[in-house]
Design a protein around this motif. Structure first.
Motif, mmCIF file in Angstrom:
data_model
loop_
_atom_site.group_PDB
_atom_site.id
_atom_site.type_symbol
_atom_site.label_atom_id
_atom_site.label_comp_id
_atom_site.label_asym_id
_atom_site.label_seq_id
_atom_site.Cartn_x
_atom_site.Cartn_y
_atom_site.Cartn_z
ATOM 1 N N CYS A 118 -10.552 -3.618 -5.083
ATOM 2 C CA CYS A 118 -10.314 -2.350 -4.720
ATOM 3 C C CYS A 118 -10.760 -1.818 -3.482
ATOM 4 N N GLU A 119 -11.882 -2.216 -3.006
ATOM 5 C CA GLU A 119 -12.244 -2.201 -1.632
ATOM 6 C C GLU A 119 -11.022 -2.517 -0.522
ATOM 7 N N TRP A 120 -10.296 -3.846 -0.692
ATOM 8 C CA TRP A 120 -9.510 -4.253 0.209
ATOM 9 C C TRP A 120 -8.210 -3.161 0.234
ATOM 10 N N LEU A 121 -7.927 -2.761 -1.094
ATOM 11 C CA LEU A 121 -6.828 -1.761 -1.245
ATOM 12 C C LEU A 121 -6.925 -0.595 -0.456
ATOM 13 N N VAL A 122 -8.097 0.001 -0.459
ATOM 14 C CA VAL A 122 -8.249 1.123 -0.031
ATOM 15 C C VAL A 122 -8.535 1.109 1.648
ATOM 16 N N ALA A 123 -9.291 0.015 1.985
ATOM 17 C CA ALA A 123 -9.376 -0.312 3.545
ATOM 18 C C ALA A 123 -8.619 -0.534 4.211
ATOM 19 N N ASN A 124 -7.383 -1.234 3.738
ATOM 20 C CA ASN A 124 -6.148 -1.622 4.449
ATOM 21 C C ASN A 124 -5.002 -0.506 4.283
ATOM 22 N N GLY A 125 -5.225 0.836 3.473
ATOM 23 C CA GLY A 125 -4.450 1.651 3.249
ATOM 24 C C GLY A 125 -3.156 1.351 2.307
ATOM 25 N N VAL A 126 -3.224 0.293 1.541
ATOM 26 C CA VAL A 126 -2.377 0.063 0.579
ATOM 27 C C VAL A 126 -2.089 1.017 -0.405
ATOM 28 N N PRO A 128 -3.855 5.006 -2.253
ATOM 29 C CA PRO A 128 -4.708 6.107 -1.905
ATOM 30 C C PRO A 128 -6.138 5.785 -2.831
ATOM 31 N N ALA A 129 -7.089 6.301 -2.118
ATOM 32 C CA ALA A 129 -8.572 5.914 -2.654
ATOM 33 C C ALA A 129 -8.519 6.677 -3.994
ATOM 34 N N GLU A 130 -8.055 7.874 -4.365
ATOM 35 C CA GLU A 130 -8.077 8.487 -5.670
ATOM 36 C C GLU A 130 -7.476 7.731 -6.628
ATOM 37 N N LEU A 131 -6.328 7.115 -6.457
ATOM 38 C CA LEU A 131 -5.407 6.208 -7.344
ATOM 39 C C LEU A 131 -6.303 4.973 -7.473
ATOM 40 N N VAL A 132 -6.929 4.436 -6.642
ATOM 41 C CA VAL A 132 -7.839 3.028 -6.893
ATOM 42 C C VAL A 132 -9.145 3.430 -7.662
ATOM 43 N N THR A 133 -9.568 4.802 -7.327
ATOM 44 C CA THR A 133 -10.887 5.147 -8.121
ATOM 45 C C THR A 133 -10.614 5.128 -9.677
#
Length: 248
Positions: A118-126, A128-133
């Motif tokens: 989850c951290e990698w997906l958000v940090a690399n802009g893959v 959106p943070a809302e979708l991951v959270t």
């Protein structure tokens, strides 16, 4: 001479089809050994093993057609999906495969892996943070005690074959072992939520649907980096990213 069809190929393994024979080439001998052992023990239809000479495993083609494909509507009937559920129940009710080394990860291991992805997906802009959270919260349903069962471990819809409404074979057993039964049900219905009721009806018994939904989110979150790195597209319609969006 029959043409050689490349079914799947990446840096870890490749599968070729020549006529009615499949040749699986795997850099990890243990995966092929697991596949052979699992097909020997599983009380469900599996491909015939023609020969096994590491790093190659030769299998006979399974009759029929796949139950469907991720990202595409399935043309299989509700009865066929229910039959798949019944066959999976037969596998899960079988004695635990003590000779297979693979065991599902603990809740602590999954949580740590999930947090890292989850951290990698958000940090690399893959994503959106809302979708991951949101999907990280849904995935928490998976992090609970579970009783090990004889599981396939990679029960994608394309790995289940049928003729009419009868299941003729289940392929690709390299991830088989002692795992969470609901993971198998979740992988089968990933991207095909409309058929979950049919599968559960065939499977029978009490099934925690929140855990299955949790596995949809968790598997998708964990798979995206690997898929991107191996030439697959998780952003394709109906695939992993759309599965995550459906949780919003």
């Amino acid at each position: 001479m029959d043409e050689v069809e490349v079914v799947v190929a990446h840096s870890e393994r490749a599968t070729l089809r020549v006529g009615d024979m499949f040749l699986k080439v795997d850099a990890d001998r243990g995966r092929l050994d697991t596949e052979v052992e699992a097909m020997t023990l599983a009380p469900v239809p599996t491909p015939e093993i023609l020969w096994h000479k590491p790093p190659v495993l030769a299998l006979a083609a399974v009759p029929g057609t796949a139950l469907g494909r991720l990202g595409k509507p399935s043309t299989a009937s509700p009865a066929a999906w229910a039959a798949a559920g019944a066959v999976i129940r037969k596998l899960h009710d079988a004695p635990l495969p003590s000779r297979l080394g693979r065991t599902g990860k603990s809740s602590e291991e999954l949580a740590a892996e999930l947090d890292g992805e989850c951290e990698w997906l958000v940090a690399n802009g893959v994503l959106p943070a809302e979708l991951v959270t949101r999907n990280r919260r849904v995935a928490e349903a998976v992090l609970r005690p579970w009783t090990p069962a004889f599981t396939h471990g990679d029960l994608q819809i394309a790995h289940v074959f049928l003729d009419g409404d009868e299941i003729t074979g289940i392929i690709d057993w390299s991830e088989a072992g002692r795992g969470d039964a609901l993971f198998d049900l979740a992988v089968l219905t990933l991207g095909h939520e409309e058929h979950l009721g049919d599968v559960v009806a065939g499977y029978g018994g009490d099934v925690d649907l929140d855990v299955i939904r949790g596995w949809w989110s968790l598997r998708s979150l964990l798979a995206i980096r690997w898929l991107l790195g191996h030439g697959f597209d998780p952003f394709a319609p109906g695939c992993e990213v759309d599965v995550l969006r459906s949780r919003l």
